[in-house]
Design an enzyme around this catalytic site. Structure first.
Site, PDB file in Angstrom:
ATOM      1  CG  ASP A  28      11.587   0.847  -9.690  1.00 52.43           C
ATOM      2  OD1 ASP A  28      12.028  -0.288  -9.957  1.00 52.43           O
ATOM      3  OD2 ASP A  28      12.275   1.884  -9.789  1.00 52.43           O
ATOM      4  CG  HIS A  45      10.838  -9.831 -10.662  1.00 48.23           C
ATOM      5  ND1 HIS A  45      10.704  -8.456 -10.696  1.00 48.23           N
ATOM      6  CD2 HIS A  45      12.064 -10.095 -11.178  1.00 48.23           C
ATOM      7  CE1 HIS A  45      11.790  -7.914 -11.235  1.00 48.23           C
ATOM      8  NE2 HIS A  45      12.630  -8.884 -11.527  1.00 48.23           N
ATOM      9  CG  LEU A 139      -9.907  -1.141 -12.626  1.00 45.34           C
ATOM     10  CD1 LEU A 139      -9.752   0.338 -12.256  1.00 45.34           C
ATOM     11  CD2 LEU A 139      -9.112  -2.000 -11.656  1.00 45.34           C
TER      12      LEU A 139
END
Ligand code: IPE
Ligand code: IPE
Ligand code: MG
Length: 250
Positions: A28, A45, A139
């Site tokens: 965020d 962004h 991962l």
């Protein structure tokens, strides 16, 4: 696929066996980061996307099992259409540019959320990325797209109900419900990090975070450096998790 040795991990002030297995991040603060710099939200962004490589690489090198990144919530459709458009364009660009490196680092990409609701252009790159990395064993990178926990729980409950009816039973068991979550088969979330100082969950993994530890670093996501991530992991390791029981040496 250079996983760090125990000594290398210790040099970061961390202990291998005590690392979280599953880290979930609410990325965020892109908009506020941009505003503070008098840039457009799109630039924020983009800067946010640039942080992904470091965090994913570090998680993978530390040998963390799962990293779940909240990239677009079911509520984010409320944003102006040009911002949603920018996010979609960045998504396409990200998967196109990064897929080779993710693949060669043995990362397995899974999208969690109702991604089938996206436009075909977005869906195609997402599906290609998942397919390409399907056999990878490193991962688990879960990218939450059009994700909402309430929708996920409802979906799982409906699928479990169908199974129960088909089997002529009358009870949904916990394992059955969990098997229909997008994160099925992965460890429960150990650590939730939400950047930008906001202290809320915003419909993220409500069931899976039941016993997670929470960290709310002040940095906006584009400023959340590898060092900030390591420092979050050190704080996590200093926490005492009791799961309702008592301290081990109490
Ligand atoms: C997080 O940054 C990214 C997404 C929700 C896609 P924000 O865009 O929410 O940034 P702030 O909260 O407005 O600063
Ligand atoms: C949560 O952030 C979703 C993502 C980071 C993708 P938001 O910025 O959308 O959450 P609220 O609106 O502050 O709760
Ligand atoms: Mg926000």
């Amino acid at each position: 696929m250079a996983t760090y040795s125990e000594e290398e991990i210790r040099a970061f002030g961390l202990v291998k066996e005590a690392l979280p297995k599953h880290v979930a991040v609410i990325m965020d603060g892109n908009g506020r980061w941009a505003k503070a710099k008098k840039l457009s939200r799109s630039a924020g962004h983009r800067a946010g996307v640039d942080r992904l490589r470091g965090i994913i690489r570090l998680s993978s090198d530390l040998g963390i099992t799962s990293l779940t990144l909240y990239a677009f919530s079911t509520e984010n459709w409320k944003r102006p259409s040009d911002e949603v458009g920018t996010l979609m364009a960045l998504l396409i660009e990200y998967f196109t540019k990064e897929i080779d490196e993710l693949f060669s680092n043995n990362v397995r990409i899974r999208i969690i959320g109702a991604y089938e609701e996206f436009a075909p252009t977005v869906r195609n790159v997402i599906e290609r990325a998942m397919k390409r990395t399907e056999q990878n064993t490193g991962l688990n990178l879960n990218i939450a797209l059009n994700y909402g926990s309430r929708a996920e729980i409802l979906r799982a409950a409906n699928l479990a109900m169908k199974q129960v009816v088909a089997e002529g039973k009358d009870e949904i068991l916990a394992e059955m419900l969990e098997s229909y979550f997008y994160t099925s088969g992965q460890p429960e979330v150990d650590l939730v990090i939400r950047t930008s100082g906001e202290q809320r969950i915003s419909n993220f993994l409500l069931y899976q975070i039941s016993y997670a530890e929470f960290l709310f670093p002040e940095e906006y996501w584009p400023d959340f450096t590898d060092e900030a991530y390591l420092s979050a992991l050190r704080v996590y390791q200093s926490r005492s998790r009791r799961f309702g029981g008592l301290e081990e040496n109490a």
